[in-house]
Design an enzyme around this catalytic site. Structure first.
Site, PDB file in Angstrom:
ATOM      1  N   CYS A   1      50.922  37.750  33.795  1.00  0.00           N
ATOM      2  CA  CYS A   1      52.192  37.320  33.709  1.00  0.00           C
ATOM      3  C   CYS A   1      52.386  37.280  32.283  1.00  0.00           C
ATOM      4  O   CYS A   1      53.607  37.836  31.761  1.00  0.00           O
ATOM      5  CB  CYS A   1      52.686  35.346  34.326  1.00  0.00           C
TER       6      CYS A   1
ATOM      7  N   ASN B   1      41.205  42.721  45.303  1.00  0.00           N
ATOM      8  CA  ASN B   1      40.213  41.582  45.485  1.00  0.00           C
ATOM      9  C   ASN B   1      40.840  40.478  45.658  1.00  0.00           C
ATOM     10  O   ASN B   1      42.002  40.089  45.001  1.00  0.00           O
ATOM     11  CB  ASN B   1      39.351  41.575  44.308  1.00  0.00           C
TER      12      ASN B   1
ATOM     13  N   ASP C   1      42.874  49.563  33.332  1.00  0.00           N
ATOM     14  CA  ASP C   1      42.243  48.482  33.222  1.00  0.00           C
ATOM     15  C   ASP C   1      41.212  48.478  31.855  1.00  0.00           C
ATOM     16  O   ASP C   1      40.954  49.522  31.603  1.00  0.00           O
ATOM     17  CB  ASP C   1      41.316  48.582  34.623  1.00  0.00           C
TER      18      ASP C   1
ATOM     19  N   HIS D   1      46.860  41.977  42.201  1.00  0.00           N
ATOM     20  CA  HIS D   1      46.898  43.362  41.801  1.00  0.00           C
ATOM     21  C   HIS D   1      46.150  44.238  42.726  1.00  0.00           C
ATOM     22  O   HIS D   1      45.227  43.968  43.431  1.00  0.00           O
ATOM     23  CB  HIS D   1      46.207  43.125  40.451  1.00  0.00           C
TER      24      HIS D   1
ATOM     25  N   GLY E   1      35.234  39.243  43.750  1.00  0.00           N
ATOM     26  CA  GLY E   1      35.237  39.797  42.624  1.00  0.00           C
ATOM     27  C   GLY E   1      36.789  39.519  41.692  1.00  0.00           C
ATOM     28  O   GLY E   1      36.957  40.192  40.616  1.00  0.00           O
TER      29      GLY E   1
ATOM     30  N   THR F   1      39.044  38.050  39.307  1.00  0.00           N
ATOM     31  CA  THR F   1      38.714  37.551  38.150  1.00  0.00           C
ATOM     32  C   THR F   1      40.467  37.040  37.466  1.00  0.00           C
ATOM     33  O   THR F   1      40.170  36.127  36.444  1.00  0.00           O
ATOM     34  CB  THR F   1      38.246  38.172  36.998  1.00  0.00           C
TER      35      THR F   1
END
Length: 117
Positions: free
Chosen positions: A12, A90, A35, A103, A96, A98
């Protein structure tokens, strides 16, 4: 509340421009960026601008937005000139996840094995 920006959410903050990211594409509904811990030569995240905790919540609460995220994965892959690629969502810490903002990971540029891990 689903869809509303969360003060403690990294993604956000990226959407709001408060945290820098290497953005590769933006639409009215999505943001795509590199990433910070790439797992392949191409590793780009595609996120909805609206906050949904995970892919399941996004699909249930805003299916048209989930479709926009998936459509953007295709656009990212084309821009990156990927012949083949993997899209991963995920959902939950055990899988996984996090950052708890839905996303999609677009991974490519190398061979992908199955099962993934």
């Amino acid at each position: 509340m689903a869809g509303e920006p969360q003060d403690d959410c990294l993604f956000c903050k990226i959407v709001a421009g408060h945290v820098p990211a290497t953005v590769v594409r933006e639409t009215d509904a999505t943001v795509a960026f590199q990433d910070i811990n790439p797992q392949a030569p191409v590793h780009i995240l595609v996120i909805p601008r609206a906050h949904y905790e995970n892919a399941a919540e996004l699909a249930a609460g805003a299916p048209e937005l989930a479709a926009a995220v998936l459509k953007e994965t295709k656009e990212v892959a084309e821009e990156q000139k990927l012949d083949s690629y993997r899209v991963v969502f995920n959902t939950g810490a055990g899988a996984g996840q996090t950052v708890f903002h839905a996303h999609a990971h677009v991974l490519g540029g190398r061979g992908m094995q199955w099962p993934p891990g």
